[in-house]
Design a protein around this motif. Structure first.
Motif, mmCIF file in Angstrom:
data_model
loop_
_atom_site.group_PDB
_atom_site.id
_atom_site.type_symbol
_atom_site.label_atom_id
_atom_site.label_comp_id
_atom_site.label_asym_id
_atom_site.label_seq_id
_atom_site.Cartn_x
_atom_site.Cartn_y
_atom_site.Cartn_z
ATOM 1 N N ALA A 141 26.144 27.916 17.827
ATOM 2 C CA ALA A 141 25.591 26.856 18.718
ATOM 3 C C ALA A 141 25.451 25.556 17.836
ATOM 4 O O ALA A 141 25.522 24.459 18.211
ATOM 5 C CB ALA A 141 24.251 27.294 19.313
ATOM 6 N N TRP A 227 12.991 31.047 23.919
ATOM 7 C CA TRP A 227 14.164 30.485 24.172
ATOM 8 C C TRP A 227 14.116 28.725 23.799
ATOM 9 O O TRP A 227 14.827 28.238 23.208
ATOM 10 C CB TRP A 227 14.708 30.516 25.346
ATOM 11 N N ARG A 228 12.707 28.391 23.888
ATOM 12 C CA ARG A 228 12.527 27.006 23.322
ATOM 13 C C ARG A 228 12.411 27.111 21.754
ATOM 14 O O ARG A 228 13.056 26.001 21.343
ATOM 15 C CB ARG A 228 10.915 26.736 23.930
ATOM 16 N N ARG A 230 14.424 28.789 19.954
ATOM 17 C CA ARG A 230 15.747 28.784 19.286
ATOM 18 C C ARG A 230 16.447 27.497 19.829
ATOM 19 O O ARG A 230 17.215 27.068 19.056
ATOM 20 C CB ARG A 230 16.434 29.938 20.213
ATOM 21 N N THR A 231 16.117 26.993 20.809
ATOM 22 C CA THR A 231 16.869 25.679 21.061
ATOM 23 C C THR A 231 16.300 24.583 20.269
ATOM 24 O O THR A 231 17.185 23.875 19.620
ATOM 25 C CB THR A 231 16.324 25.126 22.523
ATOM 26 N N ILE A 234 18.470 25.081 17.051
ATOM 27 C CA ILE A 234 19.645 24.578 17.136
ATOM 28 C C ILE A 234 19.975 23.078 17.171
ATOM 29 O O ILE A 234 20.738 22.558 16.525
ATOM 30 C CB ILE A 234 20.215 24.812 18.746
ATOM 31 N N LEU A 235 18.995 22.433 17.943
ATOM 32 C CA LEU A 235 18.997 20.751 17.679
ATOM 33 C C LEU A 235 18.522 20.396 16.225
ATOM 34 O O LEU A 235 19.144 19.338 15.700
ATOM 35 C CB LEU A 235 17.908 20.341 18.705
#
Length: 334
Positions: A141, A227-228, A230-231, A234-235
């Motif tokens: 990602a 999930w926050r 992991r997001t 990624i960012l």
């Protein structure tokens, strides 16, 4: 009697003080580690490379020709020239194969060189993530986000907005700043959470003066990865585009072959994702080995793993702050 009333209030204050002390100590230790790494690398760092002929201001650290880092970047530079040659050959009626193959190989070698994205993902994995599948998913990602950001900067900036090279360079600087700030924020959140988990474990071992039946010695709070989080990884790891991808896209645009440039950049992202996934897999296996070793050492092993996770989180925080400081110094010296 007054002592009995004060104890429930003193214990939370004691845990907070312990948590702050653990976080500060981990940040200081991580700072020393980053400083030591910088000292080891500094003798081989040359002056920043000049801007590209297109005026795009993306730059990356350039070690001298000595050492593994210099060899990797020399190979990347060779791949960059080969990509431009393959693009020109395609325009003259050549095959698509060399462009895609060289782009993929460039991505593989680019991911093996220095870069903050790999450090962020590895630090996050050591700090908390344990699943191999998730580590690889984060790597893919982040790599394709880098490609999409590069495509957006050149495609939207030049084709839709008619932005100049200087404007795209300023946009790149803003994206860099936001990316490094996200790394620092992610590290801060991880450090605070891991210091809390470690303070709970220490409280359970009697570090706060609790007895064996004290309710403050229960297991640490659930430390699941959302999930926050992991997001955010990624960012933080992927929002800064690869300088080579941006330069290739600008060259492709100058040759009226932006579509071919986008295909090459996507191939680069695939190569980067595969290499970063391999590095992430090593981090997952190393974390798993540490957990298995700690499992046979009781509380001492659990505390050691908790300390390692806290140090990895603090490393991400210090890395983000160091990159922000370096960006500020570069802007001040420009």
């Amino acid at each position: 009697m007054s002592v009995g009333v004060a104890l429930p209030e003193a214990a939370p204050r004691g845990r907070l003080a312990l948590r702050l002390t653990l976080a500060a100590g981990a940040v200081a230790l991580a700072g020393l580690l980053v400083a030591a790494l910088a000292w080891l690398v500094a003798p081989t760092i040359a002056a920043p490379p000049p801007r590209s002929p297109f005026g795009i201001g993306f730059r990356e650290a350039t070690p001298s020709a000595t050492g593994l880092g210099g060899w990797l970047l020399a190979v990347q530079s060779s791949f960059s020239r080969s990509l431009q040659a393959a693009l020109s050959a395609l325009k003259a009626g050549g095959d698509w194969g060399p462009l895609v193959g060289i782009g993929f190989a460039y991505g593989v070698f680019h991911a093996a060189g220095p870069g903050h994205g790999k450090a962020v993902i590895a630090g996050y994995i050591v700090a908390g993530e344990r699943a191999l599948r998730r580590g690889c998913a984060l790597s893919f990602a982040a790599a394709f986000l880098q490609a999409l950001v590069a495509i957006a900067i050149v495609g939207i900036g030049s084709l839709i907005l008619g932005a100049t090279a200087a404007a795209m360079s300023r946009a790149g600087t803003l994206i860099e700043t936001a990316s490094f700030a996200m790394v620092a924020f992610l590290g801060l959140a991880l450090t605070w959470r891991k210091s809390g988990a470690l303070s709970w474990r220490l409280a359970g071992s009697g570090a706060l003066g609790c007895g064996p039946d004290c309710a403050h010695g229960v297991a640490p709070p659930r430390d699941g990865e959302s999930w926050r989080a992991r997001t955010g990884v990624i960012l933080a790891a992927g929002s800064r585009p690869c300088a080579g991808a941006v330069l290739l896209l600008v060259f492709a645009l100058s040759q009226s072959m932006l579509g071919a440039g986008i295909l090459a950049v996507l191939a680069m992202a695939l190569g980067t994702a595969l290499t970063t996934s391999a590095l992430a897999s090593l981090a997952v296996f190393a974390k798993g080995a540490a957990l298995r070793l700690a499992g046979g050492r009781g509380r001492a092993g659990a505390l050691a793993v908790g300390g390692l996770e806290l140090l990895a989180a603090a490393f991400v925080l210090v890395l983000g702050l160091a990159m922000l400081a370096g960006l500020a110094r570069g802007a001040g010296g420009a």
